[in-house]
Enzyme design. Structure first.
Site, PDB file in Angstrom:
ATOM      1  N   GLY A   1       0.811  -1.221   0.000  1.00 23.33           N
ATOM      2  CA  GLY A   1       0.000   0.000   0.000  1.00 23.33           C
ATOM      3  C   GLY A   1       0.837   1.261   0.000  1.00 23.33           C
ATOM      4  O   GLY A   1       0.327   2.362  -0.222  1.00 23.33           O
TER       5      GLY A   1
ATOM      6  N   GLY B   1      -0.306   6.070   1.493  1.00 24.41           N
ATOM      7  CA  GLY B   1       0.881   5.660   0.741  1.00 24.41           C
ATOM      8  C   GLY B   1       2.189   6.181   1.309  1.00 24.41           C
ATOM      9  O   GLY B   1       3.247   5.997   0.716  1.00 24.41           O
TER      10      GLY B   1
ATOM     11  N   ARG C   1       5.609 -12.945   0.280  1.00 18.40           N
ATOM     12  CA  ARG C   1       5.180 -13.201   1.665  1.00 18.40           C
ATOM     13  C   ARG C   1       4.274 -14.430   1.708  1.00 18.40           C
ATOM     14  O   ARG C   1       3.725 -14.823   0.670  1.00 18.40           O
ATOM     15  CB  ARG C   1       4.387 -11.980   2.164  1.00 18.40           C
ATOM     16  CG  ARG C   1       5.218 -10.710   2.173  1.00 18.40           C
ATOM     17  CD  ARG C   1       4.393  -9.505   1.753  1.00 18.40           C
ATOM     18  NE  ARG C   1       5.258  -8.349   1.500  1.00 18.40           N
ATOM     19  CZ  ARG C   1       5.617  -7.459   2.412  1.00 18.40           C
ATOM     20  NH1 ARG C   1       5.146  -7.544   3.635  1.00 18.40           N
ATOM     21  NH2 ARG C   1       6.439  -6.476   2.122  1.00 18.40           N
TER      22      ARG C   1
ATOM     23  N   ASP D   1       1.044 -11.586   6.314  1.00 18.44           N
ATOM     24  CA  ASP D   1       1.552 -10.669   5.286  1.00 18.44           C
ATOM     25  C   ASP D   1       2.913 -10.103   5.677  1.00 18.44           C
ATOM     26  O   ASP D   1       3.583  -9.485   4.843  1.00 18.44           O
ATOM     27  CB  ASP D   1       0.557  -9.527   5.009  1.00 18.44           C
ATOM     28  CG  ASP D   1       0.114  -8.824   6.279  1.00 18.44           C
ATOM     29  OD1 ASP D   1      -0.463  -9.478   7.153  1.00 18.44           O
ATOM     30  OD2 ASP D   1       0.365  -7.608   6.401  1.00 18.44           O
TER      31      ASP D   1
ATOM     32  N   ASP E   1       9.483  -6.154   7.557  1.00 17.34           N
ATOM     33  CA  ASP E   1       8.474  -5.191   8.017  1.00 17.34           C
ATOM     34  C   ASP E   1       8.605  -4.846   9.502  1.00 17.34           C
ATOM     35  O   ASP E   1       7.938  -5.414  10.368  1.00 17.34           O
ATOM     36  CB  ASP E   1       7.047  -5.688   7.708  1.00 17.34           C
ATOM     37  CG  ASP E   1       6.700  -5.505   6.238  1.00 17.34           C
ATOM     38  OD1 ASP E   1       7.608  -5.147   5.453  1.00 17.34           O
ATOM     39  OD2 ASP E   1       5.539  -5.711   5.865  1.00 17.34           O
TER      40      ASP E   1
HETATM   41  P1  AMP Z   1       1.884  -3.122   8.026  1.00 13.61           P
HETATM   42  O1  AMP Z   1       1.126  -3.170   9.291  1.00 13.61           O
HETATM   43  O2  AMP Z   1       2.823  -1.946   7.902  1.00 13.61           O
HETATM   44  O3  AMP Z   1       2.528  -4.412   7.661  1.00 13.61           O
HETATM   45  O4  AMP Z   1       0.789  -2.820   6.893  1.00 13.61           O
HETATM   46  C1  AMP Z   1      -0.308  -3.652   6.636  1.00 13.61           C
HETATM   47  C2  AMP Z   1      -0.907  -3.266   5.313  1.00 13.61           C
HETATM   48  O5  AMP Z   1      -1.335  -1.903   5.335  1.00 13.61           O
HETATM   49  C3  AMP Z   1       0.027  -3.378   4.125  1.00 13.61           C
HETATM   50  O6  AMP Z   1      -0.737  -3.763   3.023  1.00 13.61           O
HETATM   51  C4  AMP Z   1       0.564  -1.978   3.985  1.00 13.61           C
HETATM   52  O7  AMP Z   1       1.027  -1.703   2.693  1.00 13.61           O
HETATM   53  C5  AMP Z   1      -0.683  -1.164   4.312  1.00 13.61           C
HETATM   54  N1  AMP Z   1      -0.359   0.176   4.816  1.00 13.61           N
HETATM   55  C6  AMP Z   1       0.170   0.510   6.015  1.00 13.61           C
HETATM   56  N2  AMP Z   1       0.316   1.845   6.132  1.00 13.61           N
HETATM   57  C7  AMP Z   1      -0.124   2.387   4.965  1.00 13.61           C
HETATM   58  C8  AMP Z   1      -0.248   3.724   4.464  1.00 13.61           C
HETATM   59  N3  AMP Z   1       0.139   4.787   5.180  1.00 13.61           N
HETATM   60  N4  AMP Z   1      -0.756   3.869   3.227  1.00 13.61           N
HETATM   61  C9  AMP Z   1      -1.142   2.821   2.492  1.00 13.61           C
HETATM   62  N5  AMP Z   1      -1.074   1.546   2.918  1.00 13.61           N
HETATM   63  C10 AMP Z   1      -0.565   1.322   4.135  1.00 13.61           C
HETATM   64 MG    MG Z   2       3.583  -5.316   6.373  1.00 10.63          MG
END
Ligand code: AMP
Ligand code: MG
Length: 479
Positions: free
Chosen positions: A91, A120, A177, A246, A256
Site C-alpha cells: 500500500g 501511501g 510473503r 503478510d 516489516d
Molecule cells: P503493516 O502493518 O505496515 O505491515 O501494513 C499492513 C498493510 O497496510 C500493508 O498492506 C501496507 O502496505 C498497508 N499500509 C500501512 N500503512 C499504509 C499507508 N500509510 N498507506 C497505504 N497503505 C498502508
Molecule cells: Mg507489512
C-alpha cells in the site's frame, strides 16, 4: 560501481498481472538524504561512496529511474491477528527492480492500487526505526531485509498530528510473503499458485530445481528458515510485534519493522504492540505464532501438495529446527563450548532466575561474558538478587568442565552477546533529535547497529540503561 549506474531487471513482471500493479512512485517535496548504508550497498556491488552519488536522492525519491527499472506494487493478502484480512498488497511500497539477487523497494513512496484507506506514506519516525533496525538485525547476524538509504522531506503526512514523510530504500532477495500465496488461494486462482511457487523456487530455492515433490521440499525449506529466524529472535530478545502472515517472508527473513522492541528486563510475556490486546505476538508467543502462520501456509498450498504431508513436514521440522538452533545459540551465549547432559536444565533454570530477577536481558549476557566468579557485577543490576545468586553458583561449577581458558571463553562470548541493541528509548532519542533536523544520532546508531559486538568506547551513551519509566513499554502501530 556507482549506485546510479546500476542496471535493473524485473523478473516479477513475468508473472501474470494479477500479481502486481505497475505504478510510479509519487516523489516527496524537498527531499534530503538522512543516512546511507555503505554496508547494504555492497550487496549490490557498489564500491563508490553513496553520499557522493548526486543522483541517489532523486532515484530513492522516484524522480528518476535506474536503467531497466519498471516500478510496481505487489499484491498479497494475509491473516492479521488470526483473521483473514482479504487483499492487502504493497500500500506504500513500490518495487524498483532487481540487481545482484536483491530486489530494490522504496517504502513510503505514495499511493498504489493496494493503499486502501492509507495515504501511501511513511512518517519519519517509523522510517528511522525500519532503516536502523534492518541494518541492526544484519549486524546481529540475523536474516533480514536490508536498508540502503533513508531520505526525509517537507511533505506533510497526517497521523495523530502532522508529521513529515520519509522513504526507506529497502533490499531483499525476495519480497514474496506467505500472504502472496494466500491471496491466490482465497480468490481461487489455483493455477497461479503453481506459477508463484515456481517463481519462489527460482528466486529463493534454486537448488531444489528438478527434484521430486518439489513443492513439499519448498515448504520444508520455508519451515526450516522460519524456525531458524525465530530462534535467533528469541536468543537476542527481539519482539517483532506484528507477525501477521503478510509480514512473514517466504524465505524466512525478518521483514516489516513496525512496533518492534527488544526486551529490557527479561519477561517472556512481554507484548510490544499496543494494539495486540490478546498478546498473540508476545515475546514467547512468537514461537507458536510462526508455527500457526506456517500451518496457514500449508493449507494455502494444499492444491499443490497434500495437506497431511505438509503437516508432517511442519511437525517434524519446525520444533526440532527451532530447539536445535536455539539451544546452540544459547550455549554459545552462555560460554558452554563442551557438551554436558545437564546444560539444557542449566539454561532453563537460568531463564527462571532471569524472569524473577528483573534484570536487563542484554546487559546480563554482556556481563556474563566477563564473569570470573565475581557475582556482584551481575547481581548489582538485579532488582531481586536471590535467584540469580543461586544460579551463578551452579554456572560457576559447570564452567569447570570447560576446556577453553576463561580469557578465550570471554572473547568468544563477547562476540555473540551484543553490547549495542536498538532499544526503543534510544531510538526515540534519535527520532526526537531527527524531528528537530539533527540526524547525527541516527548515523551514530547505524555505526553501532552494524557492529554491535564491538566496544565503540566513544559511543557508549548509546547503550545506557533504559530509564525505569521506559522499560518494556508498548508501541502503537500508527506509522
Ligand atoms: P503493516 O502493518 O505496515 O505491515 O501494513 C499492513 C498493510 O497496510 C500493508 O498492506 C501496507 O502496505 C498497508 N499500509 C500501512 N500503512 C499504509 C499507508 N500509510 N498507506 C497505504 N497503505 C498502508
Ligand atoms: Mg507489512
Amino acid at each position: 560501481m556507482k549506485f546510479s549506474n546500476l542496471k535493473l531487471s524485473a523478473p516479477y513482471l513475468n508473472l501474470k498481472p494479477i500479481f502486481y500493479e505497475k505504478v510510479d512512485p509519487t516523489p516527496l517535496h524537498k527531499p534530503f538524504v538522512i543516512s546511507t548504508s555503505q554496508s547494504a550497498a555492497k550487496l549490490l556491488g557498489i564500491d563508490e561512496d553513496l553520499d557522493l552519488d548526486s543522483k541517489l536522492i532523486d532515484i530513492v525519491n522516484g524522480k528518476i529511474k535506474l536503467e531497466g527499472s519498471e516500478t510496481f506494487a505487489m499484491c498479497y493478502a494475509g491473516h492479521q491477528f488470526g483473521q483473514f484480512a482479504g487483499r492487502l498488497g504493497d500500500g506504500r511500497a513500490i518495487n524498483l527492480g532487481k540487481v545482484n539477487g536483491q530486489n530494490l523497494q522504496v517504502k513510503g513512496a505514495g499511493l498504489t492500487l493496494y493503499s486502501r484507506h492509507g495515504d501511501g506514506r511513511a512518517v519519519l519516525r517509523s522510517s528511522i526505526r525500519e532503516y536502523l533496525m534492518s541494518e541492526a538485525m544484519h549486524g546481529l547476524g540475523i536474516k533480514t531485509t536490508r536498508a540502503l538509504a533513508l531520505i526525509g522531506s517537507d511533505t506533510k503526512v497526517a497521523r495523530e498530528k502532522w508529521e513529515k514523510g520519509a522513504i526507506v530504500l529497502r533490499l531483499s532477495p525476495t519480497w514474496v510473503r506467505f500472504g502472496t500465496f494466500e491471496y491466490l488461494n482465497a480468490y481461487k486462482e489455483h493455477d497461479k499458485l503453481q506459477e508463484l511457487a515456481d517463481y519462489v523456487i527460482e528466486e529463493s530455492f534454486p537448488y531444489l530445481t528438478g527434484s521430486e515433490d518439489i513443492y513439499l521440499k519448498m515448504y520444508a525449506e520455508i519451515v526450516k528458515n522460519t524456525a531458524q529466524t525465530i530462534a535467533s529472535w528469541q536468543s537476542v530478545g527481539f519482539n517483532h510485534g506484528v507477525m501477521n502472515t503478510d509480514n512473514m517472508s517466504i524465505d524466512g527473513r525478518t521483514i516489516d519493522y513496525g512496533p518492534f522492541a527488544f526486551l529490557d528486563n527479561y519477561d517472556p510475556h512481554f507484548v510490544c504492540n499496543h494494539t495486540d490486546t490478546q498478546g498473540l505476538y508476545s515475546f514467547s508467543g512468537q514461537v507458536g505464532a510462526a508455527h500457526w502462520n506456517l500451518d496457514m501456509l500449508a493449507r494455502t498450498l494444499s492444491p499443490l501438495m497434500k495437506y497431511e504431508l505438509s503437516e508432517e513436514v511442519l511437525d517434524d521440522l519446525y520444533r526440532s529446527t527451532y530447539e536445535d538452533v536455539y539451544s546452540k545459540i544459547m550455549f554459545k551465549k552462555m560460554g558452554l563450548f563442551t557438551q554436558d547432559n545437564e546444560d539444557k536444565a542449566l539454561y532453563q533454570t537460568m531463564f527462571r532466575a532471569l524472569a524473577n530477577a528483573s534484570i536487563d536481558y542484554t546487559e546480563f549476557f554482556r556481563k556474563l561474558s566477563r564473569f570470573k566468579g565475581n557475582k556482584s557485577d551481575i547481581l548489582d543490576i538485579c532488582i531481586d538478587r536471590r535467584h540469580l545468586d543461586v544460579w551463578l553458583d551452579s554456572y560457576n561449577e559447570r564452567l569447570e568442565k570447560e576446556i577453553l581458558s576463561p580469557d578465550e571463553r570471554h572473547e568468544k562470548m563477547l562476540a555473540v552477546n551484543p553490547k549495542y541493541i536498538l532499544k526503543n528509548h534510544i531510538l526515540q532519542e534519535a527520532i526526537d533529535k531527527a524531528e528537530e533536523d539533527d540526524f547525527g544520532m541516527v548515523n551514530e546508531l547505524l555505526k553501532v547497529a552494524l557492529a554491535p559486538f564491538d566496544e565503540h568506547l566513544e559511543l557508549e551513551h548509546l547503550c545506557k540503561a533504559t530509564p525505569i519509566e521506559a522499560k518494556n513499554i508498548k508501541l502503537s502501530c500508527s506509522s
